[in-house]
Design a protein around this motif. Structure first.
Motif, short mmCIF file in Angstrom:
data_model
loop_
_atom_site.label_atom_id
_atom_site.label_comp_id
_atom_site.label_asym_id
_atom_site.label_seq_id
_atom_site.Cartn_x
_atom_site.Cartn_y
_atom_site.Cartn_z
N LYS A 120 0.84 -1.21 0.00
CA LYS A 120 0.00 0.00 0.00
C LYS A 120 0.87 1.25 0.00
N ILE A 146 -8.20 -3.02 -2.00
CA ILE A 146 -8.34 -2.74 -0.57
C ILE A 146 -7.75 -3.86 0.26
N VAL A 163 -3.78 -1.52 -3.39
CA VAL A 163 -4.45 -0.21 -3.46
C VAL A 163 -4.01 0.58 -4.69
N VAL A 200 -7.01 1.69 -6.42
CA VAL A 200 -7.71 2.70 -5.62
C VAL A 200 -7.06 4.06 -5.80
N ARG A 201 -5.73 4.08 -5.65
CA ARG A 201 -5.01 5.35 -5.72
C ARG A 201 -4.96 5.91 -7.15
N SER A 247 -12.68 -1.39 9.00
CA SER A 247 -12.43 -0.20 8.19
C SER A 247 -12.24 -0.51 6.72
N SER A 248 -11.78 -1.72 6.39
CA SER A 248 -11.58 -2.07 4.98
C SER A 248 -12.89 -2.01 4.21
N HIS A 298 -15.40 0.02 4.77
CA HIS A 298 -15.68 1.42 4.50
C HIS A 298 -14.77 1.96 3.40
N GLU A 299 -13.53 1.48 3.38
CA GLU A 299 -12.61 1.89 2.32
C GLU A 299 -13.13 1.43 0.96
N ASP A 322 -15.89 3.70 -0.12
CA ASP A 322 -15.33 4.96 -0.62
C ASP A 322 -14.73 4.76 -2.01
N PHE A 323 -14.10 3.61 -2.23
CA PHE A 323 -13.53 3.27 -3.53
C PHE A 323 -14.61 3.22 -4.60
#
Length: 1068
Positions: free
Chosen positions: A367, A420, A424, A427-428, A487-488, A490-491, A494-495
């Protein structure tokens, strides 16, 4: 306190786990000592004794800090403290370096002494060198050189014997402060001791970290920047680069120091010309060291440290690294360079590193690498855009090289692991593609290359194809099975949201032809056989439906015929969306992942159905199928009560509401079936929520509102049927013992209110069918042959006669909403709830004694305000007197007078009358007998809401655009009569109020000054000395300023200044 032993005892007590004395008392005693003139002597004693604990020694160093901040008033005094810190730092550094394992506890004290010297370095250099005694130091060029020289000297003399009063030591220190150290001496010192090397690195790190903290002192830092640039920077760069060239040097202190210097240079280079310091050699060495890091040598530890440093640079100040160096990094990261002239051989190292991270499942490190690379890529997004799509960069890069570059970025985006959870990069990279798309969209058309549009479409279509499986619920399911709801998850949400934002941006480039239509067509083809929907790929359908909804929700589909035509020509499209919805309802809820999939399948499909409802206005052939599927799904939600079912119920009801609102006329054939469903869910034994009952009543009302083709009788029959159902359910509820019975009965009444709201003609939709028969509908609802209004009124009276309901303000609120439903509508609009004024008044008069007055008055006042405004031409002063007497004055002393909320309700009612027809209020007998005198007394109130309402009242009395000539004359007569009292009460309230309420009084004072400038001046002259004595000059200045402003916005500043001065507060 004079004994060192006592001080040591107090310090030990302070840091003890269970102090024997009060901690606050100990701290106060020690702080007095630290600030005293004897503080330096005590600090020296505590630091000299090796037998004292680390806590005591640290306290000694801390005392020197306090002395530096409190007892320095000359260079001579500063020099004494300077010497003390240098002596003790040399001693402790020497002691630590000789035995680092056993002396590691000394590091805290060493760092505090270094921090003290950092402060001295800043303070002593803030000004240019001044003349002083020869033994006094007035500037300090290079703390690193000083420490190095002292540590070297300590080899020849016993550092424990160095004393502040020793002239020999004093001379040695003076010589060491600004002594020069050659590169060779520095190199030899570094290699002589790893510990001493680390102390030098720590010292320079602390100095620049502290300098960044002192940035606020910009005016006095110019000389510090110069000395830093000319001396410390040169030594530190040599120190760092020597360390970087030492083979197999895995030194975390080195990288911490490098990070601190990068932050320092980044901060200072925009503040001073001396702050611009070249770090190229250091960056070049970092690149070299990074590429030599391996699994065999250090498990890539150095690579991780250096990549973290690079990321800090890329994300905060990428220009610190030159273009050539960034080209090297680009070639290492990607194996290709935009310019095509970089050495790409080192990319093999990056591939090995990535493989190492993936093979060993080092998700966190992977990550960090992804973040570093994507931050680097975003530095040159605009450059990439220009080289790819414009004629600006065509001479600097070959097309083949650019194609290879883009392919690498696409491959990185399509990193072959679960987003995730395992990677990532995808994602990024969203931010990169979003920036690239926005940059392309903003390019000037004349700069575009001939193939720009084709190339952009090709690249971004590939991006879409990559992200479709990346945000698939398959990956969400993997995350849930692996890590649960942490939290993953929620990530990932968001993704998915970020991907929808990207798709929305890409629409500006790809348009409907290459994006919207493609998604529609792809959803239609997610099954290979239209007769076998079990072949539908639910996960693929869901993600495409989710992204398609993002595009369609901003379109007006009722007017976007080309989109509707495409949807209509793909019959499997709606079928597959409905199959996704049905599959969601059929999924079991036995596992966590199933429950989440169930929610997502249902949410995505039902929301898209709601969005697509505009298309059914053009082609309603599949509308009935959608409605039946939604109702069937709702039925499965209410089989049993659970948190999951409640959530699903809300999703489905929202979709039904949207479809019915949009397709009112098209759903008239569904009215009978909808009534059957509604009747079922209104039953008390249904597991549906009251909110859903009310919303579904509203949805059925949408259809009834359009049932006008056969005249008002048909519409009335449906309304009457619903009212009868509700009345019957209410009667049955009286004999049933059920939980939350009050809430259920209130829901039944709210359903009538919702039905009334649904029957209001929408502003944006003129029902052409009713216009030719408008008079017929008006006459029908005026006569109300089915007595619907009477039935509803009887139901309301019956419910409120029940003590359990009549005292509940929610029932009063809903009743008032029902009775006042048409008061904001034009008289020409027919409506089944058009009650006349006498019916409303009779209802309120009957219910007022039965209710809880305090809780119910705001709702009765709401109805009264709208009633008076609607029937203003039929109401006289006597009617207003009756309303005031019955609803307000009879209860004023008992309830209203001491209740700020009720006072606000009363005043707002008066304000509403001044907005509609002021003479009705001004001619009633309570105007002079109660309203004027009482509202004058309320001006100095301490309650915020009362102040707001009453100042608004008096502002309307003074300046009201609704006034007729007669009303204007009444206002002038009133102000002439009460003007002096009005000004006194206003200014008294202003003087005693808090600053946040000044604006309320300001508006009133401005109105007075604008309308009555001469009189207001005289009233102010009379009132102000009585309010605030002994400040006549301030009052006179204030009155003159007000007169000049004539009530404009500048009055506010004059009022604020007067308030501040009279309250002895600092002025602006």
């Amino acid at each position: 306190m004079s004994s060192i032993e006592e001080i040591v005892h107090l310090v030990e007590s302070l840091y003890a786990p269970q102090p024997s004395q009060d901690v606050n008392q100990i701290q106060q005693s020690l702080q007095v000592l630290q600030k005293s003139p004897q503080g330096l002597a005590f600090a020296n004693e505590l630091l000299k004794n090796d037998n004292y604990s680390p806590n005591v020694q640290y306290f000694g160093a801390l005392t020197l800090t306090v002395q530096l901040n409190t007892n320095v008033n000359s260079f001579e005094k500063l020099w004494v403290l300077f010497k003390a810190n240098l002596i003790h730092l040399t001693k402790y550094s020497k002691s630590y370096a000789t035995n680092p394992q056993n002396k590691s506890m000394l590091l805290t004290t060493i760092k505090k002494l270094m921090s003290n010297l950092s402060l001295i370095f800043t303070n002593i250099n803030e000004n240019e060198t001044t003349t002083a005694e020869s033994t006094t130091i007035t500037s300090w060029n290079n703390p690193l050189n000083t420490l190095l020289v002292l540590l070297t000297n300590s080899n020849n003399s016993k550092v424990e014997d160095w004393n502040l009063d020793d002239n020999v030591v004093d001379s040695m220190l003076v010589a060491a402060v600004n002594s020069q150290v050659s590169y060779q001496e520095l190199s030899e010192f570094i290699q002589s001791s790893n510990e001493l090397n680390n102390l030098l690195l720590t010292f320079t790190e602390i100095i620049v970290e502290d300098l960044v903290k002192y940035q606020s002192r910009k005016a006095t830092m110019t000389n510090v920047y110069k000395i830093l640039h000319d001396h410390l920077y040169i030594t530190t760069m040599a120190l760092i680069n020597i360390n970087l060239n030492i083979p197999n040097n895995s030194n975390d202190t080195l990288y911490a120091s490098i990070s601190a210097w990068i932050t320092c240079v980044s901060s200072f280079r925009n503040l001073s010309t001396h702050g611009n310091m070249d770090l190229s050699e250091m960056f070049q060495n970092l690149i070299t060291v990074m590429c030599t890091s391996s699994e065999q040598t250090d498990k890539y530890h150095k690579a991780e440290q250096i990549l973290a440093i690079f990321d800090n640079c890329f994300s905060n100040d990428p220009n610190l690294m030159s273009y050539d160096l960034r080209s090297q990094v680009e070639a290492i990261f990607l194996g290709v360079s935009k310019a095509g002239n970089a050495d790409t051989s080192k990319n093999a190292w990056m591939l090995e590193y990535m493989n190492y991270l993936v093979t060993n499942e080092m998700v966190s490190e992977l990550k960090e690498l992804a973040i570093c690379i994507t931050d680097f890529l975003q530095i040159s997004t605009l450059d990439v855009c220009n080289k790819l799509f414009t004629v600006i960069g065509t001479n600097s890069a070959s097309p083949d090289n650019l194609n290879q570059y883009i392919n690498v970025l696409l491959q990185m985006t399509n990193f072959p692991l679960t987003p995730i959870l395992q990677e990532v990069f995808s994602v990024r990279m969203i931010d990169f593609w979003l920036d690239l798309a926005d940059s392309f969209t903003n390019l000037a058309p004349e700069t575009l290359s001939p193939q720009a549009q084709t190339l952009a479409a090709d690249i971004f279509q590939q991006v879409v194809l990559i992200y479709l499986p990346k945000v698939s619920l398959i990956n969400k399911e993997k995350i849930l099975n692996e890590e649960g709801e942490d939290s993953s998850l929620h990530e990932f949400e968001d993704f998915k949201t970020a991907t929808s934002d990207l798709i929305e941006s890409l629409w500006n480039i790809l348009g409907n032809d290459k994006l919207t239509n493609v998604l529609i067509d792809s959803i239609s083809k997610t099954t290979s056989d239209s007769s076998k929907q079990q072949n539908v790929d639910l996960f693929q359908t869901e993600v495409m439906a989710f992204l398609l909804n993002t595009l369609l929700m901003d379109m007006n589909l009722a007017e976007s015929h080309w989109i509707c035509d495409i949807i209509g020509s793909n019959k499997n499209f709606i079928n597959n969306i409905l199959f996704l919805l049905e599959s969601g309802f059929e999924l079991p809820d036995s596992t966590l992942s199933y429950r989440h999939l169930k929610i997502e399948f249902i949410r995505t499909s039902s929301v898209l159905i709601g969005t697509l409802s505009g298309c059914f206005l053009q082609d309603a052939s599949q509308l009935n199928q959608c409605v039946q599927t939604l109702f069937k799904g709702l039925e499965s939600c209410i089989i049993s009560a659970s948190e999951l079912n409640t959530k699903l119920e809300n999703i489905v009801v929202k979709s039904i509401y949207t479809v019915f609102d949009t397709c009112r006329t098209e759903l008239i054939p569904e009215l009978s079936n909808s009534l059957t469903v509604l009747k079922s869910i209104l039953r008390p034994d249904s597991n549906i929520s009251n909110y859903s009952r009310e919303r579904l009543m509203h949805t059925v009302g949408f259809i009834i509102q359009c049932v006008v083709a056969n005249g008002p009788q048909e519409q009335a029959n449906y309304i009457c049927q619903l009212v009868d159902i509700i009345s019957d359910l209410y009667e049955r509820s009286l004999g049933i013992d059920m939980p939350n019975k009050s809430d259920y009965v209130h829901c039944l009444l709210s359903c009538i209110s919702e039905l009334g709201s649904a029957l209001v003609q929408p502003d944006e939709m003129e029902n052409s069918a009713i216009l030719p028969r408008l008079q017929e509908f008006q006459q029908y609802w005026m006569e109300d042959p089915l007595h619907i209004r009477i039935k509803i009124l009887a139901l309301l009276n019956s419910a409120l006669s029940n003590p359990d309901y009549g005292k509940d303000s929610h029932f009063i609120e809903t009743s008032c909403l029902i009775l006042g439903k048409t008061l904001t509508l034009p008289d020409s609009e027919p409506h089944f709830l058009r009650y006349n004024m006498s019916e409303m008044m009779e209802f309120m008069i009957n219910q007022l004694p039965k209710t809880n007055y305090v809780n119910s008055l705001p709702f009765f006042s709401y109805l009264l305000e709208r009633m008076v405004a609607h029937f203003k031409n039929n109401i006289g002063p006597q009617d207003i007197e009756f309303i005031f007497d019955r609803f307000f004055l009879s209860q004023y002393q008992q309830y209203i007078h001491n209740d700020p909320d009720l006072l606000q309700t009363l005043i707002n009612f008066a304000n509403s009358m001044l907005d509609s027809k002021p003479s009705q209020l001004m001619l009633c007998r309570y105007w002079n007998d109660f309203i004027v005198p009482e509202f004058l007394k309320l001006l100095p109130s301490r309650e915020k809401f009362t102040i707001s309402a009453v100042t608004k009242f008096w502002t309307k009395v003074i300046n009201n655009r609704k006034y007729s000539q007669e009303e204007l004359e009444l206002s002038r007569q009133l102000i002439a009569h009460v003007g002096q009292e009005l000004v006194y009460q206003t200014m008294f309230g202003l003087f005693h109020t808090q600053r946040s309420d000044l604006s309320n009084y300001t508006d009133l004072i401005r109105a007075l000054v604008a309308k009555y400038p001469l009189q207001t001046k005289e009233w102010m002259i009379e009132a102000l000395p009585k309010i605030c004595e002994g400040k006549n000059a301030i009052h006179e200045k204030f009155i003159n300023k007000l007169a000049i402003t004539r009530g404009n916005r500048a009055s506010g500043n004059a009022i604020l200044e007067w308030w501040l001065q009279c309250n002895s507060l600092p002025t602006l």
